[in-house]
Design an enzyme around this catalytic site. Structure first.
Site, PDB file in Angstrom:
ATOM      1  N   HIS A 168       8.690   1.570   0.573  1.00  0.00           N
ATOM      2  CA  HIS A 168       7.373   1.476  -0.041  1.00  0.00           C
ATOM      3  C   HIS A 168       7.487   2.016  -1.458  1.00  0.00           C
ATOM      4  O   HIS A 168       8.258   2.934  -1.723  1.00  0.00           O
ATOM      5  CB  HIS A 168       6.350   2.283   0.754  1.00  0.00           C
ATOM      6  CG  HIS A 168       6.138   1.749   2.139  1.00  0.00           C
ATOM      7  ND1 HIS A 168       5.382   0.621   2.388  1.00  0.00           N
ATOM      8  CD2 HIS A 168       6.594   2.172   3.333  1.00  0.00           C
ATOM      9  CE1 HIS A 168       5.379   0.396   3.691  1.00  0.00           C
ATOM     10  NE2 HIS A 168       6.117   1.310   4.286  1.00  0.00           N
ATOM     11  N   CYS A 199       3.309  -2.015  -4.686  1.00  0.00           N
ATOM     12  CA  CYS A 199       3.585  -2.493  -3.333  1.00  0.00           C
ATOM     13  C   CYS A 199       2.827  -3.794  -3.060  1.00  0.00           C
ATOM     14  O   CYS A 199       3.377  -4.742  -2.506  1.00  0.00           O
ATOM     15  CB  CYS A 199       3.205  -1.420  -2.311  1.00  0.00           C
ATOM     16  SG  CYS A 199       3.894  -1.700  -0.690  1.00  0.00           S
TER      17      CYS A 199
END
Length: 105
Positions: free
Chosen positions: A22, A34
């Site tokens: 992430h 993201c």
């Protein structure tokens, strides 16, 4: 950090990618890095599935940010173009936000 490894055949042709992690640019739900990378990746996979004859294997785990995508050979030029477009888009995000959030191997 999102890590993307481009997969290549023995001949050096692009056949897919492995993505994990992430970005941690912002809080979950507000992370534009993201979200941007995810949108590009999902669009690429969906486009290859819908607009080409290329078959592929896909493994994903949202909790780990894992997407492992491998096209089965032979790949048509259309699938290769979609993968190259994905990588160009992600590189643009990397250039804008930094390698501490998105890296390529």
């Amino acid at each position: 950090m999102i890590e993307i490894r481009i997969k290549k055949s023995d001949r050096g042709d692009i056949i897919g990618f492995h993505m994990s992690g992430h970005a941690d640019y912002a809080e979950h739900g507000s992370d534009v890095v993201c979200a941007g990378v995810s949108a590009l990746v999902i669009n690429c996979i969906n486009s290859i599935e819908e607009f080409t004859d290329t078959k592929f294997d896909l493994v994903q785990n949202e909790n780990d940010g894992l997407i492992d995508f491998t096209c089965k050979e032979p790949l048509g030029s259309d699938a290769i173009l979609l993968l190259k477009s994905l990588f160009k888009g992600v590189m643009g995000i990397q250039d804008m936000y930094g390698k501490q959030y998105v890296t390529f191997h």
